[in-house]
Design a protein around this motif. Structure first.
Motif, short mmCIF file in Angstrom:
data_model
loop_
_atom_site.label_atom_id
_atom_site.label_comp_id
_atom_site.label_asym_id
_atom_site.label_seq_id
_atom_site.Cartn_x
_atom_site.Cartn_y
_atom_site.Cartn_z
N GLU A 46 -22.05 -14.97 -3.10
CA GLU A 46 -22.38 -15.30 -4.49
C GLU A 46 -21.36 -16.26 -5.08
O GLU A 46 -20.40 -15.87 -5.76
CB GLU A 46 -22.49 -14.03 -5.33
CG GLU A 46 -23.68 -13.15 -5.00
CD GLU A 46 -25.01 -13.76 -5.48
OE1 GLU A 46 -25.00 -14.85 -6.08
OE2 GLU A 46 -26.04 -13.13 -5.23
N ILE A 48 -21.67 -18.45 -7.51
CA ILE A 48 -21.66 -18.49 -8.98
C ILE A 48 -20.84 -17.34 -9.54
O ILE A 48 -20.03 -17.50 -10.46
CB ILE A 48 -23.10 -18.45 -9.53
CG1 ILE A 48 -23.82 -19.76 -9.19
CG2 ILE A 48 -23.11 -18.21 -11.04
CD1 ILE A 48 -25.27 -19.79 -9.63
N GLU A 49 -21.02 -16.15 -9.00
CA GLU A 49 -20.27 -14.99 -9.48
C GLU A 49 -18.77 -15.17 -9.24
O GLU A 49 -17.94 -14.87 -10.11
CB GLU A 49 -20.75 -13.72 -8.77
CG GLU A 49 -20.06 -12.45 -9.24
CD GLU A 49 -20.53 -11.22 -8.51
OE1 GLU A 49 -19.99 -10.14 -8.80
OE2 GLU A 49 -21.43 -11.33 -7.65
N SER A 100 -16.32 -24.95 -9.69
CA SER A 100 -17.02 -25.84 -10.63
C SER A 100 -16.70 -25.56 -12.08
O SER A 100 -16.60 -26.48 -12.90
CB SER A 100 -18.53 -25.75 -10.41
OG SER A 100 -18.90 -26.26 -9.16
N LEU A 159 -21.05 -28.00 -8.89
CA LEU A 159 -22.32 -27.42 -9.33
C LEU A 159 -22.35 -27.35 -10.85
O LEU A 159 -21.31 -27.31 -11.50
CB LEU A 159 -22.48 -26.02 -8.73
CG LEU A 159 -22.36 -25.93 -7.21
CD1 LEU A 159 -22.48 -24.48 -6.76
CD2 LEU A 159 -23.42 -26.78 -6.52
N PHE A 161 -23.76 -25.03 -13.60
CA PHE A 161 -24.43 -23.79 -14.01
C PHE A 161 -23.73 -23.14 -15.19
O PHE A 161 -24.11 -22.05 -15.61
CB PHE A 161 -24.48 -22.79 -12.84
CG PHE A 161 -23.15 -22.57 -12.17
CD1 PHE A 161 -22.21 -21.74 -12.74
CD2 PHE A 161 -22.86 -23.19 -10.98
CE1 PHE A 161 -20.98 -21.53 -12.14
CE2 PHE A 161 -21.62 -22.99 -10.36
CZ PHE A 161 -20.69 -22.15 -10.94
N GLU A 162 -22.69 -23.80 -15.75
CA GLU A 162 -21.91 -23.13 -16.80
C GLU A 162 -22.68 -23.02 -18.11
O GLU A 162 -22.49 -22.07 -18.86
CB GLU A 162 -20.60 -23.87 -17.05
CG GLU A 162 -19.74 -23.15 -18.08
CD GLU A 162 -18.36 -23.76 -18.25
OE1 GLU A 162 -17.52 -23.08 -18.85
OE2 GLU A 162 -18.14 -24.88 -17.81
N THR A 175 -29.01 -18.82 -16.96
CA THR A 175 -28.99 -17.97 -15.78
C THR A 175 -28.01 -16.81 -15.98
O THR A 175 -27.19 -16.83 -16.90
CB THR A 175 -28.57 -18.79 -14.54
OG1 THR A 175 -28.77 -18.02 -13.36
CG2 THR A 175 -27.11 -19.21 -14.62
N LEU A 177 -24.79 -15.11 -14.75
CA LEU A 177 -23.59 -15.47 -14.00
C LEU A 177 -23.00 -14.28 -13.25
O LEU A 177 -22.43 -14.42 -12.17
CB LEU A 177 -22.51 -16.01 -14.94
CG LEU A 177 -22.79 -17.34 -15.65
CD1 LEU A 177 -21.68 -17.62 -16.66
CD2 LEU A 177 -22.91 -18.47 -14.65
N LYS A 178 -23.12 -13.10 -13.85
CA LYS A 178 -22.42 -11.93 -13.31
C LYS A 178 -23.06 -10.65 -13.84
O LYS A 178 -23.52 -10.61 -14.98
CB LYS A 178 -20.94 -11.99 -13.75
CG LYS A 178 -20.13 -10.72 -13.62
CD LYS A 178 -19.82 -10.38 -12.19
CE LYS A 178 -18.93 -9.13 -12.08
NZ LYS A 178 -18.81 -8.66 -10.69
N ASN A 188 -25.08 -17.36 -19.01
CA ASN A 188 -24.27 -18.58 -19.21
C ASN A 188 -24.50 -19.19 -20.58
O ASN A 188 -24.23 -20.37 -20.78
CB ASN A 188 -24.56 -19.60 -18.11
CG ASN A 188 -25.96 -20.19 -18.18
OD1 ASN A 188 -26.87 -19.59 -18.73
ND2 ASN A 188 -26.13 -21.37 -17.58
N GLY A 254 -28.05 -14.99 -10.90
CA GLY A 254 -28.93 -16.14 -10.69
C GLY A 254 -30.30 -16.00 -11.31
O GLY A 254 -31.09 -16.96 -11.30
#
Length: 262
Positions: A46, A48-49, A100, A159, A161-162, A175, A177-178, A188, A254
């Motif tokens: 993961e 993003i996490e 990122s 990436l 995604f923030e 999305t 994030l965690k 996010n 996600g």
């Protein structure tokens, strides 16, 4: 003189030897290092996490801290190990986008780590956390300068995604994030970007359910009730009082999140 600090963030968990072995490598190179575990419970693969966790923590560490981040589904491929200098600290990670959010927030320099003399003598195809990233982090903590690790690059992976994407005049798609251990879904959506959400009607949708209540704290609603709250991370969370919103909604990291202002 303050001991050098090295933090570790991985998806290795604690059931296997991986995290402990990385610590052994670090202490063998830099015995005076103070090792801090940010987390070894990032979900497997993961990115993003992992990016979220590191970004939440680094600001609270002293200048000079070295952060070793190993969420690395591409281990053994052509992906590069990188060294990032940002906010007076150093980050060692695979070039897969896991840093990122650091790139988004801080001025930074990125180096492709190519100086193999700072790796372990034998480098496996499956454990670069032990053989490359940990020893590089330890040598940095010991005083080796970043310039000796490799040349600056600009084509590193970044990436996006923030922040959510605006999809309508009053609508955004974001999305998760965690998901923390309490089952709160951290989105996010920065709370600072929607300062008047408590003063106007809205709908935030995750999975098949939509919420429209903004709570002041986790006890503001009844047990099992879903609500939105501005969390300590600075992002809006979808939560449930004394229950797991993630289980109620059946969503994971996600998952898409929709916000509509009415």
């Amino acid at each position: 003189m303050r001991r050098p600090i090295i933090t570790l963030t991985t998806d290795f968990g604690l059931a296997d030897h991986y995290a402990g072995t990385m610590k052994g490598v670090i202490l063998g190179i830099c015995p005076q290092a103070e090792i801090v575990d940010l987390s070894h419970e990032v979900g497997a693969f993961e990115i993003i996490e992992g990016a979220f966790l590191v970004t939440q923590a680094y600001r609270y560490f002293p200048r000079g801290t070295v952060h070793v981040v190993v969420i690395d589904p591409g281990v053994g491929t052509s992906r590069r190990p990188i060294l990032v200098e940002a906010a007076g600290q150093r980050f060692v990670a695979p070039d897969n986008g896991v840093l990122s959010m650091i790139f988004e927030r801080e001025k930074h320099k990125v180096r492709w780590v190519t100086a193999q003399k700072y790796f372990l003598k034998s480098v496996s195809r499956t454990f670069h956390g032990r053989d490359i990233l940990s020893p590089v982090g330890a040598h940095l903590a010991r005083g080796v300068t970043p310039a000796k690790m490799g040349k600056l690059i600009t084509d590193y992976m970044r990436l996006h995604f923030e922040r959510p994407v605006r999809t309508a005049r009053r609508g955004w798609t974001g999305t998760v994030l965690k998901i923390d251990r309490f089952g709160n879904l951290i989105t996010n959506f920065p709370a600072a970007d929607f300062p008047d959400l408590d003063q106007r009607p809205f709908e935030m949708s995750v999975g098949l359910q939509t919420g429209n209540r903004l709570a002041r704290n986790y006890a503001d609603c009844g047990p099992g009730e879903l609500f939105v709250i501005a969390g300590s991370s600075g992002y809006f969370e979808v939560s449930s009082s004394q229950a797991s919103a993630a289980k109620i909604l059946g969503c994971g990291v996600g998952a898409p999140v929709e916000l509509r202002l009415l």
